[in-house]
Design an enzyme around this catalytic site. Sequence first.
Site, mmCIF file in Angstrom:
data_model
loop_
_atom_site.group_PDB
_atom_site.id
_atom_site.type_symbol
_atom_site.label_atom_id
_atom_site.label_comp_id
_atom_site.label_asym_id
_atom_site.label_seq_id
_atom_site.Cartn_x
_atom_site.Cartn_y
_atom_site.Cartn_z
ATOM 1 N N ILE A 101 -0.090 2.927 -5.067
ATOM 2 C CA ILE A 101 -0.500 2.095 -3.987
ATOM 3 C C ILE A 101 -0.187 0.680 -3.839
ATOM 4 O O ILE A 101 -0.142 0.249 -5.002
ATOM 5 C CB ILE A 101 -1.962 2.286 -4.313
ATOM 6 C CG1 ILE A 101 -2.914 2.003 -3.028
ATOM 7 C CG2 ILE A 101 -2.485 1.910 -5.670
ATOM 8 C CD1 ILE A 101 -4.278 2.288 -3.143
ATOM 9 N N CYS A 102 -0.262 0.096 -2.774
ATOM 10 C CA CYS A 102 -0.100 -1.298 -2.511
ATOM 11 C C CYS A 102 1.193 -1.626 -2.941
ATOM 12 O O CYS A 102 2.273 -1.434 -2.217
ATOM 13 C CB CYS A 102 -1.178 -2.364 -3.276
ATOM 14 S SG CYS A 102 -1.231 -3.908 -2.824
ATOM 15 N N ALA A 103 1.349 -2.708 -3.746
ATOM 16 C CA ALA A 103 2.900 -3.294 -4.083
ATOM 17 C C ALA A 103 3.377 -2.159 -5.015
ATOM 18 O O ALA A 103 4.877 -2.167 -5.391
ATOM 19 C CB ALA A 103 2.749 -4.497 -4.635
#
Length: 181
Positions: A101-103
């Site tokens: 998730i995210c980066a």
Amino acid sequence: MANVAVILAQGFEEIEAISVIDVLRRGGVNVLALGLDGLEIKGAHGLSVMADGLFEKTDFGQIDMIILPGGLPGADNLAKNTRLKELLADFNAKGKKLGAICAAPMVLGRAGTISGAYTCYPGFESQVSQDAPSQDNVVTNMNITTSRGPATAMEFALACLSELTSKQNADEIAKGLLFNK
């Protein structure tokens, strides 16, 4: 019962890690929070947590899914670990489940596991894949589930739960959490 390893590196995004661990455990999944560089890991916003174990001392033979929370510098710290990238590539080659998730999808990208549909935090696309990212909050493509960022953490956690157990179980947990998508 499914077994999941959530890998925590210094500077992890707290919402993404804690939401995933909590939702999966509520759904009956055995979750190991593993510290990449020690048992006490400090998040990107100063929250310190104690891991259940150490990444380096874990036998991943019985692990069904590895999940990587994002955050900075957490995702960068994950991406620097050669053994982790080798493990992710091995999991992918075996068709075992991965989540980021995210980066953190950039870690999957650097491990050579991403092809086709995915999503990530805006600005990290070029570090993930040459393929164009989806703008969906959560994308599951074969054995890999990715998500965009902190606000999508609950939806990501429920998608991972659905992949590991059943949609019905994930829906029941979502209802109990008062989560409406």
